[in-house]
Design an enzyme around this catalytic site. Structure first.
Site, PDB file in Angstrom:
ATOM      1  N   GLU A   1       0.800  -1.157   0.028  1.00  6.93           N
ATOM      2  CA  GLU A   1       0.184  -0.129  -0.031  1.00  6.93           C
ATOM      3  C   GLU A   1       0.925   1.092  -0.162  1.00  6.93           C
ATOM      4  OE1 GLU A   1      -4.075   1.455   2.177  1.00  6.93           O
ATOM      5  OE2 GLU A   1      -3.118  -0.491   2.598  1.00  6.93           O
TER       6      GLU A   1
ATOM      7  N   TRP B   1     -11.704  12.659   4.252  1.00  3.93           N
ATOM      8  CA  TRP B   1     -10.364  12.576   3.475  1.00  3.93           C
ATOM      9  C   TRP B   1     -10.547  13.719   2.582  1.00  3.93           C
ATOM     10  CZ3 TRP B   1     -12.447   8.996   6.293  1.00  3.93           C
ATOM     11  CH2 TRP B   1     -11.780   7.800   6.812  1.00  3.93           C
TER      12      TRP B   1
ATOM     13  N   GLU C   1      -2.773   0.371  13.346  1.00  4.82           N
ATOM     14  CA  GLU C   1      -3.806   0.659  12.788  1.00  4.82           C
ATOM     15  C   GLU C   1      -4.982   0.424  13.552  1.00  4.82           C
ATOM     16  OE1 GLU C   1      -5.298  -0.222   8.042  1.00  4.82           O
ATOM     17  OE2 GLU C   1      -3.822  -1.361   9.044  1.00  4.82           O
TER      18      GLU C   1
END
Length: 725
Positions: free
Chosen positions: A345, A404, A605
């Site tokens: 990622e 976001w 996370e």
């Protein structure tokens, strides 16, 4: 620039080419400079010595429109006869980035050509000037780097010597995209020496560095020619103590090194890894166990940022949390604010950046870092004003998401507040405005943001079964951020002299529509947003309801990426500071200190990346270096220590200091180096009293026990009452 893009004339497959130019100096050199960039990442050597300590140049930008070039002074490196060699790897430009989500886009990226552009200017002491630049006279050959890629690692053959040099060919690629270096230089910033070398229950030979880092391992070995070294990287050992890296998903994260004869030291140069452990799958003398920690060093690689914030306390667990936050930032601020540095990622998620930007700016001087990234955000912004979920945009099919895309507005404002430079608002204002206008144009209901597809309160602990999203209503989250971004746009416009009347009216209508549509709140995050963004009809009651809900939930957080960074601020702003401390200091799952108790060295996370039974959350999406929840650091700076900039005096031209002590911590000391000087706040609990020691190099407004004092730069000591326990 006279230089032309050059490339290879054949398909070298995975082998990295090395480009070469030789020339003789025709006199005594006064000064010499070289500018260069590449399609991929490069490492340049002049007469066998590295030109710069810049790692992974030219960095990662929105390559379609923006590609940095670097300029180096090489005056002292020149000799009478010179050879310049530049090795070009795939880097972010040609690696399979984001193929877990968009394999077709990744395949196109991998098929892009390798390219190099360079221009050398030499000025002699007699005034003569000479220019050398990339063209058909340059040569290329296969390099010892037989493979290099961001996710999968590097293969290097120390026995291989470049030969069979061929003429480079001109590459038809735009030079209009070239821009001078804007971001921070990427460097080897720290060296972490191995803590131990041990055998796992499975018999694996593993090196533990004791700290998760982003970068690469450097090793020294005495070997025979042709001996192989094969190393795998990992963040964790499993509950039985075995090497574990299943959470890297498809990223191989490995290095292979073919040894030359004798003693040698090596590390990868065109890629990076996120790791705490390495497994020595193949290594000379490993069967004899003649390996020592001195042979292995982890080179921490990140953007060259000065640490400006420091936090220390009498609570070692809290100190470890702060260390984890710092290392999480360092590990993910490698030219782009990435989500994680290890798995397949490593993308610049905008949501992670906006929730952490305030903490980031306190911890390190990130003005230059974010300024460059925000220009890429604006460059990637779509024609309709939509902001991509990752920047640079390697996920073009993703739909814009609230919290976001709002990075377009929140990040510039926060940078302005911390550093006081209006230019960031001037440069980003159009991008900020276009994002708000995008929401206005795309919603299905005026003055609300409805009908979108969002990440919601990502990883909220109140998520329904089978979902990664929390239970907070997505339309509520989206509308709350619509209001907040509009409010910040108005503030930014006022700072730079814009007429914001239209948006002031828009904000009033959004708030009114929010209150009519969402009169009640059901989750912790819904309460947090309604209070923090000033949307609730009665913010005090809503904050009180939040506190009661938290207590009903067992005095624990249920929030995800959206609610967590704000929840302590909301509690402490409305009379619940003791409860905020209870959440901060909680050690059971879920909490900030639960990973600390489990041995974390960076931020996870998931709150339960390692579950209470010792098993992992999953291998699917379980990063152990994911900085978002480290946003709690800004609460420690701003509330626990009480240090905040005054909005009318951004950049800490004036500072407000209102500490909030808690008797469960004996003492806390926090300092921040700002554009206008240093400020520090220390409090020490002494029975029922608190001693405050404050130093400020700028005018300050100090508030102790509700009493406000306006002071000039200096050192001050106050005594107050201990109220929170």
């Amino acid at each position: 620039m006279q230089a032309m893009w050059i490339t290879v004339s054949e398909d070298l497959g995975d082998i990295c080419p090395v480009f070469r130019k030789t020339w003789n100096c025709s006199g005594h050199v006064k000064c010499a400079r070289i500018m260069m960039s590449s399609l991929g990442v490069y490492e340049a050597e002049l007469n066998g010595k590295r030109i710069s300590d810049y790692v992974l140049a030219p960095g990662w930008t929105s390559y379609k429109t923006r590609l940095q070039y670097q300029e180096y002074d090489i005056t002292e490196m020149l000799e009478e006869k010179n050879t310049l060699e530049i090795t070009v790897g795939k880097g972010w430009f040609r690696s399979r980035m984001a193929d877990f989500a968009y394999p077709e886009e990744a395949e196109k990226r991998q098929k892009q050509p390798c390219g190099l552009i360079a221009q050398l200017s030499v000025i002699y002491k007699d005034g003569k000037q000479e220019e050398l630049y990339t063209d058909e006279t340059w040569e290329y050959a296969e390099s010892p780097v037989r493979f290099s890629e961001i996710y999968d690692g590097e293969v290097y053959d120390a026995c291989f010597c470049p030969a069979d040099w061929k003429r480079a060919v001109i590459l038809n690629w735009s030079k209009d995209i070239l821009i001078p270096q804007e971001g921070c230089k990427i460097r080897e910033m720290e060296r972490i020496y191995a803590k131990s070398v041990f055998r796992t229950p499975r018999g694996e030979l593993v090196v533990d560095f004791g700290q998760e880092v982003t970068g690469y391992v450097e090793f020294s070995v005495n070997a025979h020619e042709g001996e192989r070294i094969h190393i795998l990287h990992g963040e964790m050992t499993d509950h039985e103590g075995n090497f574990y890296n299943e959470n890297y998903r498809s990223a191989k994260a490995e290095i292979t090194y073919i040894c030359r004869a004798g003693r040698q030291t090596w590390h990868p140069r065109l890629t990076f890894f996120g790791f705490r452990y390495i497994m020595l799958d193949e290594f000379p003398k490993m069967e004899d166990s003649e390996l020592y920690t001195e042979q292995f060093t982890a080179n921490a690689v990140y953007s060259d940022m000065e640490q400006t914030g420091h936090i220390a306390s009498s609570d070692n667990r809290l100190n470890r949390l702060v260390s984890n936050i710092m290392w999480g930032q360092k590990g993910n601020f490698l030219d782009v604010p990435t989500d994680c540095p290890q798995r397949d990622e490593r993308l610049g998620w905008t949501g992670d950046a906006q929730v952490f930007v305030k903490a980031a700016c306190y911890n390190f001087d990130t003005e230059k870092f974010f300024t460059k990234w925000l220009r890429d955000l604006a460059a990637e912004q779509r024609k309709d004003g939509a902001v991509t979920t990752v920047v640079p945009d390697y996920m073009p099919g993703d739909r814009p998401s609230a919290a976001w895309g709002d990075a377009a507005v929140i990040c510039p404002w926060q940078i302005y507040m911390i550093y006081g430079n209006e230019k960031i608002l001037e440069d980003q204002f159009d991008s900020m405005k276009r994002w708000v206008d995008y929401i206005t144009a795309s919603t299905k209901k005026p003055f609300l943001w409805t009908g979108g597809e969002h990440y919601g309160d990502w990883l909220g602990l109140d998520a329904p079964a089978g979902s990664y999203k929390g239970s907070s209503r997505e339309d509520l989250i989206a509308t709350a951020y619509y209001a907040y971004s509009t409010e910040l746009l108005i503030r930014a416009g006022r700072v730079i002299g814009k007429d914001m009347g239209e948006y002031e009216e828009l904000h009033r209508r959004i708030v009114s529509a929010f209150r009519k549509t969402f009169p009640g709140y059901y989750t912790q995050t819904e309460h947090v947003l309604a209070v923090h963004f000033g949307l609730a009809e009665d913010v005090q009651k809503t904050a009180d309801d939040l506190a009661e809900l938290i207590i009903q939930d067992g005095t624990q957080i249920k929030t995800g990426f959206v609610g967590t960074p704000l929840i302590l601020h909301v509690l402490s702003s409305y009379g619940h500071t003791a409860l905020a401390y209870s959440l901060l200091l909680r050690t059971g799952y879920p909490s900030w200190l639960y990973p600390v108790e489990k041995g974390a060295t960076t931020i996870w996370e998931h709150w339960d990346g390692i579950r209470t039974d010792g098993n992992f959350w999953s291998a699917d999406m379980n990063s152990f270096n994911h900085y978002s929840y480290g946003a709690v650091a800004d609460w420690i700076y701003e509330v626990a220590a009480g240090i905040t900039p005054v909005e009318k005096a951004p950049g800490f031209r004036r500072v407000r200091i209102e500490p909030h002590p808690d008797g469960r911590i004996g003492w806390l000391e926090v300092s921040v180096r700002t554009r206008n000087g240093m400020v520090s706040s220390r409090w020490n609990c002494e029975k029922d009293s608190i001693r405050y020691d404050i130093k400020t190099e700028m005018p300050a407004e100090i508030i102790i026990d509700g009493k406000t004092m306006n002071v000039e730069p200096g050192k001050y000591t106050f005594w107050g009452r201990l109220q929170n326990t």
